[in-house]
Design a protein around this motif. Structure first.
Motif, PDB file in Angstrom:
ATOM      1  N   GLU A 117       1.100  -1.004  -0.209  1.00  0.00           N
ATOM      2  CA  GLU A 117       0.049  -0.511   0.279  1.00  0.00           C
ATOM      3  C   GLU A 117       0.838   1.668  -0.135  1.00  0.00           C
ATOM      4  N   SER A 118       1.943   1.301   0.310  1.00  0.00           N
ATOM      5  CA  SER A 118       3.051   2.293   0.437  1.00  0.00           C
ATOM      6  C   SER A 118       3.452   2.363  -1.266  1.00  0.00           C
ATOM      7  N   VAL A 119       3.567   1.652  -2.210  1.00  0.00           N
ATOM      8  CA  VAL A 119       3.635   1.987  -3.578  1.00  0.00           C
ATOM      9  C   VAL A 119       2.848   2.236  -4.390  1.00  0.00           C
ATOM     10  N   GLN A 120       2.407   3.022  -5.507  1.00  0.00           N
ATOM     11  CA  GLN A 120       1.868   3.315  -6.390  1.00  0.00           C
ATOM     12  C   GLN A 120       2.636   3.561  -7.136  1.00  0.00           C
ATOM     13  N   PHE A 121       2.257   3.156  -8.516  1.00  0.00           N
ATOM     14  CA  PHE A 121       2.965   3.280  -9.462  1.00  0.00           C
ATOM     15  C   PHE A 121       2.566   4.389 -10.819  1.00  0.00           C
ATOM     16  N   VAL A 122       3.769   4.438 -11.533  1.00  0.00           N
ATOM     17  CA  VAL A 122       3.559   5.920 -12.261  1.00  0.00           C
ATOM     18  C   VAL A 122       3.543   5.427 -13.262  1.00  0.00           C
ATOM     19  N   LYS A 123       2.989   5.608 -14.587  1.00  0.00           N
ATOM     20  CA  LYS A 123       3.466   5.108 -16.032  1.00  0.00           C
ATOM     21  C   LYS A 123       3.685   6.602 -16.991  1.00  0.00           C
ATOM     22  N   HIS A 124       5.746   6.208 -17.009  1.00  0.00           N
ATOM     23  CA  HIS A 124       6.237   8.053 -17.337  1.00  0.00           C
ATOM     24  C   HIS A 124       7.355   7.321 -17.661  1.00  0.00           C
ATOM     25  N   ASP A 125       7.617   8.759 -18.891  1.00  0.00           N
ATOM     26  CA  ASP A 125       8.626   8.377 -19.438  1.00  0.00           C
ATOM     27  C   ASP A 125       9.705   9.548 -19.194  1.00  0.00           C
ATOM     28  N   LEU A 126      10.989   9.113 -18.462  1.00  0.00           N
ATOM     29  CA  LEU A 126      11.881  10.288 -17.428  1.00  0.00           C
ATOM     30  C   LEU A 126      12.571  11.416 -19.099  1.00  0.00           C
ATOM     31  N   LEU A 127      12.385  11.111 -20.386  1.00  0.00           N
ATOM     32  CA  LEU A 127      12.972  11.639 -21.568  1.00  0.00           C
ATOM     33  C   LEU A 127      11.987  12.585 -22.208  1.00  0.00           C
ATOM     34  N   THR A 128      10.382  13.270 -20.860  1.00  0.00           N
ATOM     35  CA  THR A 128       9.443  13.404 -21.250  1.00  0.00           C
ATOM     36  C   THR A 128      10.101  14.529 -20.795  1.00  0.00           C
ATOM     37  N   LEU A 129      11.049  14.791 -19.421  1.00  0.00           N
ATOM     38  CA  LEU A 129      11.346  15.842 -18.691  1.00  0.00           C
ATOM     39  C   LEU A 129      10.541  16.496 -17.985  1.00  0.00           C
ATOM     40  N   LYS A 130       9.446  15.567 -17.636  1.00  0.00           N
ATOM     41  CA  LYS A 130       8.450  16.526 -16.225  1.00  0.00           C
ATOM     42  C   LYS A 130       8.489  15.391 -15.392  1.00  0.00           C
ATOM     43  N   PRO A 131       9.104  15.625 -13.907  1.00  0.00           N
ATOM     44  CA  PRO A 131       8.805  14.761 -12.931  1.00  0.00           C
ATOM     45  C   PRO A 131       6.843  14.261 -12.593  1.00  0.00           C
ATOM     46  N   VAL A 132       7.448  13.339 -11.903  1.00  0.00           N
ATOM     47  CA  VAL A 132       5.946  12.640 -11.128  1.00  0.00           C
ATOM     48  C   VAL A 132       5.012  13.469 -10.609  1.00  0.00           C
ATOM     49  N   LYS A 133       6.245  13.899  -9.391  1.00  0.00           N
ATOM     50  CA  LYS A 133       5.511  14.912  -8.719  1.00  0.00           C
ATOM     51  C   LYS A 133       6.825  15.699  -8.185  1.00  0.00           C
ATOM     52  N   GLU A 134       6.426  17.014  -7.685  1.00  0.00           N
ATOM     53  CA  GLU A 134       7.756  17.815  -7.393  1.00  0.00           C
ATOM     54  C   GLU A 134       7.739  17.372  -5.368  1.00  0.00           C
ATOM     55  N   ASN A 135       8.765  18.617  -4.995  1.00  0.00           N
ATOM     56  CA  ASN A 135       9.453  18.502  -3.118  1.00  0.00           C
ATOM     57  C   ASN A 135       8.569  17.251  -2.274  1.00  0.00           C
ATOM     58  N   VAL A 136       9.750  16.304  -3.553  1.00  0.00           N
ATOM     59  CA  VAL A 136       9.573  14.580  -3.294  1.00  0.00           C
ATOM     60  C   VAL A 136      11.156  14.530  -2.497  1.00  0.00           C
ATOM     61  N   SER A 137      11.647  14.140  -1.589  1.00  0.00           N
ATOM     62  CA  SER A 137      12.362  14.314  -0.312  1.00  0.00           C
ATOM     63  C   SER A 137      13.605  13.132  -0.877  1.00  0.00           C
ATOM     64  N   LEU A 138      13.658  11.883  -1.451  1.00  0.00           N
ATOM     65  CA  LEU A 138      14.667  11.363  -2.157  1.00  0.00           C
ATOM     66  C   LEU A 138      14.034  10.777  -3.308  1.00  0.00           C
ATOM     67  N   ILE A 139      14.708  10.785  -4.491  1.00  0.00           N
ATOM     68  CA  ILE A 139      15.100   9.636  -5.532  1.00  0.00           C
ATOM     69  C   ILE A 139      15.438   9.454  -5.469  1.00  0.00           C
ATOM     70  N   LEU A 140      16.053   8.387  -5.673  1.00  0.00           N
ATOM     71  CA  LEU A 140      16.573   6.618  -6.359  1.00  0.00           C
ATOM     72  C   LEU A 140      15.859   6.659  -8.086  1.00  0.00           C
ATOM     73  N   CYS A 141      17.275   6.500  -8.633  1.00  0.00           N
ATOM     74  CA  CYS A 141      17.581   6.192 -10.306  1.00  0.00           C
ATOM     75  C   CYS A 141      18.821   5.131 -10.230  1.00  0.00           C
ATOM     76  N   LYS A 142      18.142   3.408 -10.327  1.00  0.00           N
ATOM     77  CA  LYS A 142      19.977   2.917 -10.087  1.00  0.00           C
ATOM     78  C   LYS A 142      19.356   1.845 -11.989  1.00  0.00           C
ATOM     79  N   ASN A 143      20.940   2.390 -12.240  1.00  0.00           N
ATOM     80  CA  ASN A 143      20.665   1.240 -13.498  1.00  0.00           C
ATOM     81  C   ASN A 143      19.836   1.696 -14.236  1.00  0.00           C
ATOM     82  N   VAL A 144      19.443   3.292 -15.026  1.00  0.00           N
ATOM     83  CA  VAL A 144      18.588   3.830 -15.691  1.00  0.00           C
ATOM     84  C   VAL A 144      19.543   4.525 -16.622  1.00  0.00           C
TER      85      VAL A 144
END
Ligand SMILES: C[S@@+](CC[C@H](N)C(=O)[O-])C[C@H]1O[C@@H](n2cnc3c(N)ncnc32)[C@H](O)[C@@H]1O
Length: 206
Positions: A117-144
């Motif tokens: 229940e803590s995890v919500q999937f969002v279909k999103h291409d990083l190359l749109t250069l638009k964040p899924v949300k602002e004011n996030v405390s941590l971004i983890l981006c590994k092996n991408v």
């Protein structure tokens, strides 16, 4: 490209959680973005490590936005189901495995409700250069980021900078370094784990 497993790069995940704890402790809601989450193994690992470090009550205030461009269009269901097989699960320490998974069918295990229940999937291409949300405390981006070219990587990391709250943290895999051209946006920390803290230098982005 989507192959992964639970507890991959656990040194990075532990360091990221340790670094972000002061920013999220005592908050009524805090957001974490797992960018390039594949089929949920990484955001669920992150959720388990957060729950262990924060305690289950405080962990209830955390929301993990797990995004991927998901070419096959099936990650949302896989992540919502939270059911995985032995190969993906075998590196989880036994005590945590027993605590956070229940048997499902003959050969699979399901992530417990509190973690799912803590995890919500969002279909999103990083190359749109638009964040899924602002004011996030941590971004983890590994092996991408190794899958995109250098100029795209610079733009994506700038987008991450804009999405983070003041003092927010950014984590990569061990081999991904911050490109020199934008190194002034972040401060490196935590010894050999690849965790960065957002610096507030808005003029650099102009
Ligand atoms: C090798 S997996 C890494 C999964 C996980 N982060 C880990 O470290 O184990 C790479 C993931 O990045 C995703 N990905 C690659 N390029 C992307 C893009 N432009 N936008 C969103 N996701 C992307 C792929 O779909 C894949 O799920």
């Amino acid at each position: 490209m989507a192959f992964t497993f639970f507890f991959r790069d656990i040194n990075v995940i532990n360091a990221a959680v340790k670094a972000v704890m002061p920013n999220i402790t005592g908050r009524s809601r805090a957001y974490i973005w797992d960018a390039g989450c594949a089929m949920g193994q990484e955001p669920y690992t992150l959720a388990i490590v957060l729950a262990e470090n924060m305690g289950h009550f405080a962990f209830g205030n955390i929301r993990i936005l797990a995004s991927d461009y998901d070419e096959g269009g099936n990650f949302e269901k896989i992540i919502a189901d939270g059911v995985y097989g032995y190969e993906e699960l075998k590196r989880i320490p036994e005590g945590l495995f027993k605590k956070y998974f229940t048997p499902f069918g003959e050969k699979s295990f399901r992530v417990i409700d509190m973690i799912r229940e803590s995890v919500q999937f969002v279909k999103h291409d990083l190359l749109t250069l638009k964040p899924v949300k602002e004011n996030v405390s941590l971004i983890l981006c590994k092996n991408v980021l190794l899958h995109i070219n250098e100029s795209q990587r610079l733009e994506v990391i700038k987008m991450f900078h804009g999405a983070l709250s003041a003092g927010g943290r950014l984590g990569f895999e061990n081999t991904q370094k911050m490109p020199d051209k934008i190194s002034e946006l972040f401060e490196r920390q935590d010894g050999d784990a690849v965790i960065y803290t957002k610096k507030d230098i808005s003029a650099v982005l102009a």
